[in-house]
Design a protein around this motif. Structure first.
Motif, PDB file in Angstrom:
ATOM      1  N   ILE A  72      77.423 151.905  39.939  1.00 15.37           N
ATOM      2  CA  ILE A  72      77.919 151.991  38.559  1.00 15.37           C
ATOM      3  C   ILE A  72      79.067 150.984  38.488  1.00 15.37           C
ATOM      4  O   ILE A  72      80.153 151.250  39.004  1.00 15.37           O
ATOM      5  CB  ILE A  72      78.407 153.401  38.164  1.00 15.37           C
ATOM      6  CG1 ILE A  72      77.286 154.437  38.294  1.00 15.37           C
ATOM      7  CG2 ILE A  72      78.947 153.373  36.728  1.00 15.37           C
ATOM      8  CD1 ILE A  72      77.705 155.864  37.935  1.00 15.37           C
ATOM      9  N   PRO A  73      78.832 149.802  37.909  1.00 15.62           N
ATOM     10  CA  PRO A  73      79.901 148.805  37.833  1.00 15.62           C
ATOM     11  C   PRO A  73      81.155 149.362  37.179  1.00 15.62           C
ATOM     12  O   PRO A  73      81.078 150.217  36.282  1.00 15.62           O
ATOM     13  CB  PRO A  73      79.274 147.684  36.994  1.00 15.62           C
ATOM     14  CG  PRO A  73      77.795 147.822  37.246  1.00 15.62           C
ATOM     15  CD  PRO A  73      77.575 149.315  37.338  1.00 15.62           C
ATOM     16  N   LEU A  74      82.296 148.877  37.628  1.00 15.96           N
ATOM     17  CA  LEU A  74      83.589 149.371  37.165  1.00 15.96           C
ATOM     18  C   LEU A  74      83.658 149.452  35.640  1.00 15.96           C
ATOM     19  O   LEU A  74      84.095 150.459  35.085  1.00 15.96           O
ATOM     20  CB  LEU A  74      84.714 148.481  37.702  1.00 15.96           C
ATOM     21  CG  LEU A  74      86.136 148.865  37.308  1.00 15.96           C
ATOM     22  CD1 LEU A  74      86.490 150.253  37.817  1.00 15.96           C
ATOM     23  CD2 LEU A  74      87.120 147.829  37.825  1.00 15.96           C
ATOM     24  N   ASN A  75      83.206 148.417  34.952  1.00 12.93           N
ATOM     25  CA  ASN A  75      83.330 148.403  33.492  1.00 12.93           C
ATOM     26  C   ASN A  75      82.379 149.383  32.796  1.00 12.93           C
ATOM     27  O   ASN A  75      82.506 149.611  31.597  1.00 12.93           O
ATOM     28  CB  ASN A  75      83.144 146.990  32.929  1.00 12.93           C
ATOM     29  CG  ASN A  75      81.755 146.427  33.159  1.00 12.93           C
ATOM     30  OD1 ASN A  75      80.919 147.036  33.823  1.00 12.93           O
ATOM     31  ND2 ASN A  75      81.511 145.254  32.625  1.00 12.93           N
ATOM     32  N   GLN A  76      81.449 149.988  33.523  1.00 11.83           N
ATOM     33  CA  GLN A  76      80.529 150.966  32.943  1.00 11.83           C
ATOM     34  C   GLN A  76      80.942 152.415  33.218  1.00 11.83           C
ATOM     35  O   GLN A  76      80.347 153.342  32.666  1.00 11.83           O
ATOM     36  CB  GLN A  76      79.109 150.743  33.475  1.00 11.83           C
ATOM     37  CG  GLN A  76      78.489 149.442  33.048  1.00 11.83           C
ATOM     38  CD  GLN A  76      77.087 149.258  33.620  1.00 11.83           C
ATOM     39  OE1 GLN A  76      76.450 150.216  34.050  1.00 11.83           O
ATOM     40  NE2 GLN A  76      76.620 148.013  33.628  1.00 11.83           N
ATOM     41  N   ILE A  77      81.921 152.613  34.052  1.00  5.79           N
ATOM     42  CA  ILE A  77      82.308 153.982  34.429  1.00  5.79           C
ATOM     43  C   ILE A  77      82.664 154.847  33.220  1.00  5.79           C
ATOM     44  O   ILE A  77      82.191 155.972  33.131  1.00  5.79           O
ATOM     45  CB  ILE A  77      83.398 153.972  35.515  1.00  5.79           C
ATOM     46  CG1 ILE A  77      82.778 153.516  36.840  1.00  5.79           C
ATOM     47  CG2 ILE A  77      84.046 155.341  35.664  1.00  5.79           C
ATOM     48  CD1 ILE A  77      83.739 153.399  37.984  1.00  5.79           C
ATOM     49  N   PRO A  78      83.461 154.352  32.261  1.00  4.29           N
ATOM     50  CA  PRO A  78      83.795 155.232  31.125  1.00  4.29           C
ATOM     51  C   PRO A  78      82.562 155.766  30.385  1.00  4.29           C
ATOM     52  O   PRO A  78      82.520 156.941  30.021  1.00  4.29           O
ATOM     53  CB  PRO A  78      84.642 154.337  30.217  1.00  4.29           C
ATOM     54  CG  PRO A  78      85.263 153.350  31.152  1.00  4.29           C
ATOM     55  CD  PRO A  78      84.205 153.086  32.195  1.00  4.29           C
ATOM     56  N   GLN A  79      81.550 154.927  30.201  1.00  2.95           N
ATOM     57  CA  GLN A  79      80.346 155.349  29.486  1.00  2.95           C
ATOM     58  C   GLN A  79      79.414 156.186  30.345  1.00  2.95           C
ATOM     59  O   GLN A  79      78.536 156.867  29.820  1.00  2.95           O
ATOM     60  CB  GLN A  79      79.554 154.125  28.974  1.00  2.95           C
ATOM     61  CG  GLN A  79      80.323 153.211  28.059  1.00  2.95           C
ATOM     62  CD  GLN A  79      81.000 152.063  28.803  1.00  2.95           C
ATOM     63  OE1 GLN A  79      81.590 152.249  29.865  1.00  2.95           O
ATOM     64  NE2 GLN A  79      80.927 150.870  28.242  1.00  2.95           N
ATOM     65  N   ARG A  80      79.573 156.128  31.647  1.00  2.00           N
ATOM     66  CA  ARG A  80      78.628 156.788  32.558  1.00  2.00           C
ATOM     67  C   ARG A  80      79.250 157.936  33.350  1.00  2.00           C
ATOM     68  O   ARG A  80      78.681 158.393  34.336  1.00  2.00           O
ATOM     69  CB  ARG A  80      78.015 155.734  33.488  1.00  2.00           C
ATOM     70  CG  ARG A  80      77.203 154.688  32.703  1.00  2.00           C
ATOM     71  CD  ARG A  80      76.621 153.611  33.568  1.00  2.00           C
ATOM     72  NE  ARG A  80      75.656 154.131  34.515  1.00  2.00           N
ATOM     73  CZ  ARG A  80      75.050 153.387  35.448  1.00  2.00           C
ATOM     74  NH1 ARG A  80      75.322 152.099  35.546  1.00  2.00           N
ATOM     75  NH2 ARG A  80      74.183 153.929  36.280  1.00  2.00           N
ATOM     76  N   LEU A  81      80.398 158.435  32.898  1.00  2.00           N
ATOM     77  CA  LEU A  81      81.069 159.536  33.594  1.00  2.00           C
ATOM     78  C   LEU A  81      80.148 160.738  33.778  1.00  2.00           C
ATOM     79  O   LEU A  81      80.238 161.441  34.776  1.00  2.00           O
ATOM     80  CB  LEU A  81      82.311 159.982  32.825  1.00  2.00           C
ATOM     81  CG  LEU A  81      83.624 159.298  33.142  1.00  2.00           C
ATOM     82  CD1 LEU A  81      84.730 159.885  32.300  1.00  2.00           C
ATOM     83  CD2 LEU A  81      83.967 159.347  34.606  1.00  2.00           C
ATOM     84  N   GLY A  82      79.266 160.965  32.816  1.00  2.00           N
ATOM     85  CA  GLY A  82      78.356 162.102  32.874  1.00  2.00           C
ATOM     86  C   GLY A  82      77.396 162.062  34.052  1.00  2.00           C
ATOM     87  O   GLY A  82      76.796 163.077  34.400  1.00  2.00           O
TER      88      GLY A  82
END
Length: 107
Positions: free
Chosen positions: A43-53
């Motif tokens: 999970i690339p760093l910049n995608q973590i907020p959207q992929r927390l689930g």
């Protein structure tokens, strides 16, 4: 919140004893395609907020990047999002390649 730091050799020992340890790689897809630790999840760093689930806040998460900087940033973000069991791989995939598995290419 304190993030635990873990050396590559200590991680290797943990993986040998805990094969289901959750390894989160926060590098970019091209970096992950070139060099990675087996069974790690990208999970690339910049995608973590959207992929927390996709992450379990009750599970220990070992965070990996190239040298340990992005993984530290990811750990701090996750800690601020309520995650409690966070481990940063000191030296990142580069340390893993040097200390544990030289079949993993360095870049």
């Amino acid at each position: 919140m304190t993030v635990t730091q873990l050396s590559a050799s200590a991680l290797k020992t943990r993986i040998e004893h805990e094969p289901h340890l959750f390894l989160l790689d926060v590098r970019e897809p091209h970096e992950f395609a070139f060099a990675r630790i087996e069974n790690s999840v990208l999970i690339p760093l910049n995608q973590i907020p959207q992929r927390l689930g996709e992450l379990n806040p009750q599970q220990e998460i070992v965070v990996i990047c190239h040298h340990g900087v992005r993984s530290s940033q990811a750990c701090m973000y996750l800690a601020n999002s309520g995650f409690k069991q966070l481990v940063n791989l000191t030296g990142g995939i580069d340390a893993w390649s040097c200390d544990c598995d030289n079949s993993v290419p360095r870049y």
